[in-house]
Write a protein that holds these residues in place. Structure first.
Motif, PDB file in Angstrom:
ATOM      1  N   ILE A 127       0.833  -1.202   0.000  1.00  0.00           N
ATOM      2  CA  ILE A 127       0.000   0.000   0.000  1.00  0.00           C
ATOM      3  C   ILE A 127       0.872   1.258   0.000  1.00  0.00           C
ATOM      4  O   ILE A 127       0.538   2.264  -0.640  1.00  0.00           O
ATOM      5  CB  ILE A 127      -0.947  -0.008   1.208  1.00  0.00           C
ATOM      6  N   LEU A 130       1.921   2.045  -3.485  1.00  0.00           N
ATOM      7  CA  LEU A 130       0.741   2.478  -4.242  1.00  0.00           C
ATOM      8  C   LEU A 130       0.466   3.958  -3.979  1.00  0.00           C
ATOM      9  O   LEU A 130       0.261   4.745  -4.923  1.00  0.00           O
ATOM     10  CB  LEU A 130      -0.458   1.623  -3.857  1.00  0.00           C
ATOM     11  N   ALA A 150      -7.838   5.030  -7.121  1.00  0.00           N
ATOM     12  CA  ALA A 150      -6.894   4.232  -6.340  1.00  0.00           C
ATOM     13  C   ALA A 150      -7.540   3.636  -5.107  1.00  0.00           C
ATOM     14  O   ALA A 150      -8.132   4.355  -4.292  1.00  0.00           O
ATOM     15  CB  ALA A 150      -5.689   5.084  -5.928  1.00  0.00           C
ATOM     16  N   GLN A 151      -7.431   2.332  -4.989  1.00  0.00           N
ATOM     17  CA  GLN A 151      -7.797   1.641  -3.762  1.00  0.00           C
ATOM     18  C   GLN A 151      -6.868   2.138  -2.644  1.00  0.00           C
ATOM     19  O   GLN A 151      -5.704   2.472  -2.900  1.00  0.00           O
ATOM     20  CB  GLN A 151      -7.629   0.139  -3.977  1.00  0.00           C
ATOM     21  N   HIS A 152      -7.364   2.230  -1.418  1.00  0.00           N
ATOM     22  CA  HIS A 152      -6.596   2.692  -0.261  1.00  0.00           C
ATOM     23  C   HIS A 152      -6.286   4.191  -0.301  1.00  0.00           C
ATOM     24  O   HIS A 152      -5.595   4.696   0.595  1.00  0.00           O
ATOM     25  CB  HIS A 152      -5.275   1.913  -0.100  1.00  0.00           C
ATOM     26  N   THR A 158     -14.148  -0.815  -2.834  1.00  0.00           N
ATOM     27  CA  THR A 158     -13.480  -1.390  -4.007  1.00  0.00           C
ATOM     28  C   THR A 158     -14.457  -1.722  -5.123  1.00  0.00           C
ATOM     29  O   THR A 158     -14.175  -1.483  -6.301  1.00  0.00           O
ATOM     30  CB  THR A 158     -12.695  -2.650  -3.594  1.00  0.00           C
ATOM     31  N   GLY A 175      -4.368  -0.620  -7.401  1.00  0.00           N
ATOM     32  CA  GLY A 175      -4.747  -1.235  -6.142  1.00  0.00           C
ATOM     33  C   GLY A 175      -3.828  -2.390  -5.798  1.00  0.00           C
ATOM     34  O   GLY A 175      -2.772  -2.583  -6.411  1.00  0.00           O
ATOM     35  N   THR A 176      -4.244  -3.187  -4.818  1.00  0.00           N
ATOM     36  CA  THR A 176      -3.417  -4.287  -4.327  1.00  0.00           C
ATOM     37  C   THR A 176      -4.078  -5.631  -4.622  1.00  0.00           C
ATOM     38  O   THR A 176      -4.736  -5.782  -5.649  1.00  0.00           O
ATOM     39  CB  THR A 176      -3.135  -4.104  -2.828  1.00  0.00           C
ATOM     40  N   LEU A 179      -7.688  -6.384  -6.104  1.00  0.00           N
ATOM     41  CA  LEU A 179      -7.888  -6.150  -7.535  1.00  0.00           C
ATOM     42  C   LEU A 179      -7.196  -7.233  -8.360  1.00  0.00           C
ATOM     43  O   LEU A 179      -7.667  -7.584  -9.437  1.00  0.00           O
ATOM     44  CB  LEU A 179      -7.346  -4.768  -7.928  1.00  0.00           C
TER      45      LEU A 179
END
Length: 300
Positions: A127, A130, A150-152, A158, A175-176, A179
């Motif tokens: 994260i 990212l 962007a996730q997070h 999500t 994302g991580t 995804l």
């Protein structure tokens, strides 16, 4: 570690602050309780995955599913893929991004997304990286008229982020692992997958114990192959999809490349060459998308 469990003491930290301490216990083989609680009492069970045997054999699939703990051997079935991967996809391994150089990593993501004119799924193993990349490239992409989600980072769940990404062919999403393993975006909206590096397992007491029990480096390789196969699987979701999978890691061992479908072209090249590939891919994909829209304006 005991015969069945791994125990360890750990301190939990968030942003450098110690917030909790505890004793943890995990199964050494988590498929053992799964087999006892789910598989054995069932009249029948079907375990299916496109990546269950990624780079391995049936013994690996049975270890991952818990079938090895059953009294009777499992029945096996394998279906050939309906996709023409040699024609629809390619794997590009970029060789000139220095490991740990955050500026170079961010620049690579930005250049690839601009070349592809969006339609990019970016995958990260941490994260922190990212967020660092997002901070560096979001404004540049916005000036190009290319939305970046962007996730997070974005305060949106999500599933909603994926829906937004799916509906805008010029948008990109980073994302991580959520995804990497669970996104279904068929069509023109996803034509490029970019992964920051080889997804090695994170070192921990639990991982070290499972690695020792699972065959050492071969255990790590099985995990990485499965993750690469899952990430690549986001790219081609239907018969008329096409795209490229870009891995930003020169140190990608050749022994792991059997994670990708047989016949898929795999090339090691520079970032400049990968950007040219992404630009050509975008042009071809746009022409194909426009042709499909003309033939079926309602998108059926």
């Amino acid at each position: 570690a005991t015969a069945d469990f791994v125990d360890w003491l750990a301190v939990e930290r968030i942003e450098g602050r110690e917030i909790d301490i505890g004793i943890h216990r995990r199964w050494l083989d988590p498929t053992k309780p799964f087999a006892e609680a789910v598989l054995k009492p069932a009249h029948g069970a079907l375990v299916t995955s496109a990546t269950l045997r990624a780079g391995g054999d049936w013994d690996v699939a049975e270890q991952r599913s818990g079938a090895q703990h059953l009294a009777h051997p499992a029945q096996r079935f394998e279906a050939a893929s309906p996709f023409d991967y040699p024609r629809q996809a390619e794997v590009l391994i970029v060789t000139d991004i220095k490991r740990g150089d955050m500026g170079a990593l961010a620049a690579a993501y930005a250049r690839l997304i601009v070349a592809a004119q969006g339609g990019t799924l970016g995958l990260f193993t941490a994260i922190r990286r990212l967020r660092a990349v997002h901070t560096r490239i979001a404004d540049r992409l916005a000036r190009e008229g290319l939305p970046l989600y962007a996730q997070h980072v974005d305060p949106i769940d999500t599933g909603t982020l994926v829906d937004i990404f799916r509906d805008d062919p010029r948008a990109s999403l980073i994302g991580t692992d959520a995804l990497r393993d669970g996104v279904d975006v068929p069509g023109h909206s996803l034509r490029l997958v970019v992964m920051e590096g080889v997804p090695w397992p994170k070192p921990s007491v639990l991982h070290a114990a499972r690695r020792l029990a699972g065959g050492g480096s071969a255990y790590d390789d099985r995990i990485v192959r499965a993750r690469l196969a899952q990430a690549f699987g986001r790219l081609i979701r239907r018969a008329d999809d096409s795209g490229a999978f870009v891995l930003l890691s020169a140190a990608t061992p050749s022994r792991l490349l059997d994670a990708f479908p047989p016949g898929t072209p795999i090339r090691r090249l520079t970032l400049d060459e990968a950007v040219d590939h992404a630009r050509r891919l975008s042009s071809v994909a746009s022409l194909g998308h426009k042709a499909r829209e003309t033939a079926d304006p309602e998108g059926r």
